[in-house]
Design a protein around this motif. Structure first.
Motif, PDB file in Angstrom:
ATOM      1  N   UNK A   3       8.545  -0.994  -9.697  1.00 24.71           N
ATOM      2  CA  UNK A   3       9.640  -0.316 -10.388  1.00 24.71           C
ATOM      3  C   UNK A   3       9.391  -0.398 -11.896  1.00 24.71           C
ATOM      4  N   UNK A   4       9.516   0.732 -12.570  1.00 21.50           N
ATOM      5  CA  UNK A   4       9.296   0.765 -14.019  1.00 21.50           C
ATOM      6  C   UNK A   4      10.290   1.732 -14.633  1.00 21.50           C
ATOM      7  N   UNK A   5      10.667   1.473 -15.872  1.00 17.06           N
ATOM      8  CA  UNK A   5      11.592   2.358 -16.573  1.00 17.06           C
ATOM      9  C   UNK A   5      10.860   3.592 -17.096  1.00 17.06           C
ATOM     10  N   UNK A   6      11.584   4.695 -17.295  1.00 19.40           N
ATOM     11  CA  UNK A   6      10.954   5.891 -17.882  1.00 19.40           C
ATOM     12  C   UNK A   6      10.273   5.550 -19.205  1.00 19.40           C
ATOM     13  N   UNK A   7       9.059   6.094 -19.360  1.00 17.96           N
ATOM     14  CA  UNK A   7       8.264   5.794 -20.538  1.00 17.96           C
ATOM     15  C   UNK A   7       7.352   4.600 -20.378  1.00 17.96           C
ATOM     16  N   UNK A   8       7.514   3.873 -19.287  1.00 13.14           N
ATOM     17  CA  UNK A   8       6.703   2.687 -19.055  1.00 13.14           C
ATOM     18  C   UNK A   8       5.354   2.993 -18.445  1.00 13.14           C
ATOM     19  N   UNK A   9       4.618   1.932 -18.133  1.00 13.69           N
ATOM     20  CA  UNK A   9       3.259   2.053 -17.609  1.00 13.69           C
ATOM     21  C   UNK A   9       3.075   1.191 -16.373  1.00 13.69           C
ATOM     22  N   UNK A  10       2.158   1.621 -15.519  1.00 10.55           N
ATOM     23  CA  UNK A  10       1.727   0.855 -14.363  1.00 10.55           C
ATOM     24  C   UNK A  10       0.244   1.108 -14.152  1.00 10.55           C
ATOM     25  N   UNK A  11      -0.420   0.158 -13.512  1.00  9.71           N
ATOM     26  CA  UNK A  11      -1.828   0.325 -13.170  1.00  9.71           C
ATOM     27  C   UNK A  11      -1.998   0.062 -11.681  1.00  9.71           C
ATOM     28  N   UNK A  12      -2.502   1.062 -10.978  1.00 14.07           N
ATOM     29  CA  UNK A  12      -2.775   0.938  -9.553  1.00 14.07           C
ATOM     30  C   UNK A  12      -4.247   0.593  -9.342  1.00 14.07           C
ATOM     31  N   UNK A  13      -4.485  -0.213  -8.319  1.00  9.13           N
ATOM     32  CA  UNK A  13      -5.853  -0.578  -7.956  1.00  9.13           C
ATOM     33  C   UNK A  13      -6.064  -0.318  -6.478  1.00  9.13           C
ATOM     34  N   UNK A  14      -7.306  -0.014  -6.126  1.00 10.47           N
ATOM     35  CA  UNK A  14      -7.656   0.210  -4.725  1.00 10.47           C
ATOM     36  C   UNK A  14      -9.086  -0.250  -4.515  1.00 10.47           C
ATOM     37  N   UNK A  15      -9.273  -1.046  -3.471  1.00 14.88           N
ATOM     38  CA  UNK A  15     -10.608  -1.526  -3.131  1.00 14.88           C
ATOM     39  C   UNK A  15     -10.964  -1.104  -1.713  1.00 14.88           C
ATOM     40  N   UNK A  16     -12.159  -0.579  -1.561  1.00 12.18           N
ATOM     41  CA  UNK A  16     -12.664  -0.190  -0.249  1.00 12.18           C
ATOM     42  C   UNK A  16     -13.581  -1.280   0.281  1.00 12.18           C
ATOM     43  N   UNK A  17     -13.485  -1.537   1.579  1.00 13.97           N
ATOM     44  CA  UNK A  17     -14.326  -2.563   2.190  1.00 13.97           C
ATOM     45  C   UNK A  17     -14.727  -2.124   3.583  1.00 13.97           C
ATOM     46  N   UNK A  18     -15.743  -2.785   4.117  1.00 17.56           N
ATOM     47  CA  UNK A  18     -16.216  -2.466   5.454  1.00 17.56           C
ATOM     48  C   UNK A  18     -17.596  -1.858   5.437  1.00 17.56           C
TER      49      UNK A  18
END
Length: 122
Positions: free
Chosen positions: A11-26
């Motif tokens: 959850x973030x306020x308008x104007x804010x920032x987030x960073x998503x990460x994704x790792x693949x394995x197998x």
């Protein structure tokens, strides 16, 4: 078997920032492209951003200038830096990967993560 695991939503306020990460394995020989899609309630899943192993990128018009996709090929990972978030960015964000499992040219597939919720609200 191949798995994509996302992290970083919230959850973030308008104007804010987030960073998503994704790792693949197998069982992975080569990842052709990785990226992010999103699906808001009542809407179809849509492209957010993708990046190929060669460095080519594609962004949805709605996120250009605000979101940045990056990859770490050595870690089979993709990231999405999201700045200036707006309520309309609220959605479940899915990591996507197109990859070869072996050196056999027909042994490839598209894979999805389980999704991570991003909510932009005051």
């Amino acid at each position: 078997q191949v798995q994509l695991v996302e992290s970083g939503g919230g959850l973030v306020q308008p104007g804010g920032s987030l960073r998503l990460s994704c790792a693949a394995s197998g069982s992975i020989f080569h990842i052709v492209s990785m990226g992010w899609y999103r699906q808001a309630p009542g809407k179809q899943r849509e492209l957010v951003a993708t990046k190929t192993s060669g460095g080519s990128t594609e962004y949805a018009d709605s996120v250009k200038g605000r979101f940045t996709i990056s990859r770490d090929n050595a870690k089979n990972s993709v990231y999405l830096q999201m700045n200036s978030l707006q309520p309309e960015d609220t959605a479940v964000y899915y990591c996507y990967g197109r990859l070869y499992r072996t050196t056999t040219t027909t042994d490839w597939g598209d894979y999805w993560g389980q999704g991570t919720q991003v909510t932009v609200s005051s």
